[in-house]
Enzyme design. Sequence first.
Site, PDB file in Angstrom:
ATOM      1  N   GLY A  25       0.818  -1.189   0.108  1.00  0.00           N
ATOM      2  CA  GLY A  25      -0.017  -0.048   0.004  1.00  0.00           C
ATOM      3  C   GLY A  25       0.777   1.294   0.107  1.00  0.00           C
ATOM      4  O   GLY A  25       2.037   1.002   0.449  1.00  0.00           O
TER       5      GLY A  25
ATOM      6  N   GLN B 134       3.273  10.128   1.280  1.00  0.00           N
ATOM      7  CA  GLN B 134       4.596   9.094   1.259  1.00  0.00           C
ATOM      8  C   GLN B 134       5.214   9.327  -0.277  1.00  0.00           C
ATOM      9  O   GLN B 134       6.442   8.862  -0.016  1.00  0.00           O
ATOM     10  CB  GLN B 134       4.442   7.709   1.371  1.00  0.00           C
ATOM     11  CG  GLN B 134       3.458   7.286   2.524  1.00  0.00           C
ATOM     12  CD  GLN B 134       3.586   5.685   2.648  1.00  0.00           C
ATOM     13  OE1 GLN B 134       2.428   5.289   2.113  1.00  0.00           O
ATOM     14  NE2 GLN B 134       4.539   5.151   3.043  1.00  0.00           N
TER      15      GLN B 134
ATOM     16  N   CYS C 123       6.184  -0.020   7.211  1.00  0.00           N
ATOM     17  CA  CYS C 123       5.608   1.272   6.431  1.00  0.00           C
ATOM     18  C   CYS C 123       6.925   1.682   5.599  1.00  0.00           C
ATOM     19  O   CYS C 123       7.818   1.569   6.251  1.00  0.00           O
ATOM     20  CB  CYS C 123       5.188   2.256   7.236  1.00  0.00           C
ATOM     21  SG  CYS C 123       4.742   3.827   6.305  1.00  0.00           S
ATOM     22  N   LEU C 124       6.695   1.723   4.333  1.00  0.00           N
ATOM     23  CA  LEU C 124       7.743   2.158   3.500  1.00  0.00           C
ATOM     24  C   LEU C 124       8.526   3.206   3.990  1.00  0.00           C
ATOM     25  O   LEU C 124       9.579   3.653   3.703  1.00  0.00           O
ATOM     26  CB  LEU C 124       7.240   2.105   1.975  1.00  0.00           C
ATOM     27  CG  LEU C 124       6.848   1.150   1.406  1.00  0.00           C
ATOM     28  CD1 LEU C 124       6.243   1.341  -0.051  1.00  0.00           C
ATOM     29  CD2 LEU C 124       7.827  -0.122   1.150  1.00  0.00           C
TER      30      LEU C 124
ATOM     31  N   HIS D 271      -4.329   1.514   7.593  1.00  0.00           N
ATOM     32  CA  HIS D 271      -3.067   2.090   7.686  1.00  0.00           C
ATOM     33  C   HIS D 271      -2.828   3.263   6.686  1.00  0.00           C
ATOM     34  O   HIS D 271      -2.293   4.259   6.913  1.00  0.00           O
ATOM     35  CB  HIS D 271      -2.020   0.981   7.433  1.00  0.00           C
ATOM     36  CG  HIS D 271      -0.524   1.228   7.270  1.00  0.00           C
ATOM     37  ND1 HIS D 271       0.403   0.923   8.145  1.00  0.00           N
ATOM     38  CD2 HIS D 271      -0.043   2.264   6.419  1.00  0.00           C
ATOM     39  CE1 HIS D 271       1.487   1.335   7.954  1.00  0.00           C
ATOM     40  NE2 HIS D 271       1.463   2.142   6.691  1.00  0.00           N
ATOM     41  N   GLU D 272      -3.224   2.871   5.321  1.00  0.00           N
ATOM     42  CA  GLU D 272      -3.191   3.785   4.287  1.00  0.00           C
ATOM     43  C   GLU D 272      -4.158   4.839   4.395  1.00  0.00           C
ATOM     44  O   GLU D 272      -3.678   6.121   4.305  1.00  0.00           O
ATOM     45  CB  GLU D 272      -3.353   3.221   2.833  1.00  0.00           C
ATOM     46  CG  GLU D 272      -2.403   2.079   2.512  1.00  0.00           C
ATOM     47  CD  GLU D 272      -1.187   2.304   2.803  1.00  0.00           C
ATOM     48  OE1 GLU D 272      -0.408   3.557   2.764  1.00  0.00           O
ATOM     49  OE2 GLU D 272      -0.352   1.625   3.018  1.00  0.00           O
TER      50      GLU D 272
ATOM     51  N   HIS E 107      -2.627   7.446   6.847  1.00  0.00           N
ATOM     52  CA  HIS E 107      -1.460   8.506   6.292  1.00  0.00           C
ATOM     53  C   HIS E 107      -2.379   9.876   5.531  1.00  0.00           C
ATOM     54  O   HIS E 107      -1.613  10.803   5.677  1.00  0.00           O
ATOM     55  CB  HIS E 107      -0.960   7.739   5.241  1.00  0.00           C
ATOM     56  CG  HIS E 107       0.223   6.847   5.431  1.00  0.00           C
ATOM     57  ND1 HIS E 107       1.358   7.506   6.008  1.00  0.00           N
ATOM     58  CD2 HIS E 107       0.289   5.649   5.372  1.00  0.00           C
ATOM     59  CE1 HIS E 107       2.313   6.425   6.231  1.00  0.00           C
ATOM     60  NE2 HIS E 107       1.740   5.360   5.704  1.00  0.00           N
TER      61      HIS E 107
END
Length: 179
Positions: free
Chosen positions: A46, A51, A100-101, A142-143, A146
């Site tokens: 995701g 990000q 998380c990236l 999660h996304e 963000h």
Amino acid sequence: MAILELVLYPDPTLKEPCSTVTVVNDEIRALLSDMAETMYAEEGIGLAAPQIGSDHRVIVVDVEQRRKSDNHSQELSSLLKLINPEIVSSSGKIKSEEGCLSIPGVRETIERHETVVVRALDERGDSIEISADGLLAICLQHEIDHLDGILFIDHLTRLRRNLIKQKLKQLTDDYQQIR
Ligand code: NI
């Protein structure tokens, strides 16, 4: 399509709430394609707009993660490109390990809703509703977090956050060194 540069913790961009998308146009569609490309290149499941430094309320999710960046077909049904996603109902609790990236090297157990219903616009600007459980439900939460400037580590207890403080401090030091 292009692979975009990731914004890394503790860049303040990650803490900024995003703006609602008012018009679904080619610019938004290109952004979503680039985000999908970036997600696959980074082998994530995701990615949310902050990000990659955008403040539009858009996310991409693919919990199947089958496609790699060298395959340019984005036709797989497991890829979701969502505009203005919002959780309209939820139930249950589930704990799982998340990463998380934007926060490389940190994985922590987080509690989420077990099932969610998400309403969003698709790439054509049509309203869609997704009922999700398991990994997809977790990833969507999660996304969407963000987009409100919330990171998964914000869900940790203070005790747990103190325990991983050293890891976060290292990321902060690295961030300051490249700036
Ligand atoms: Ni993330």
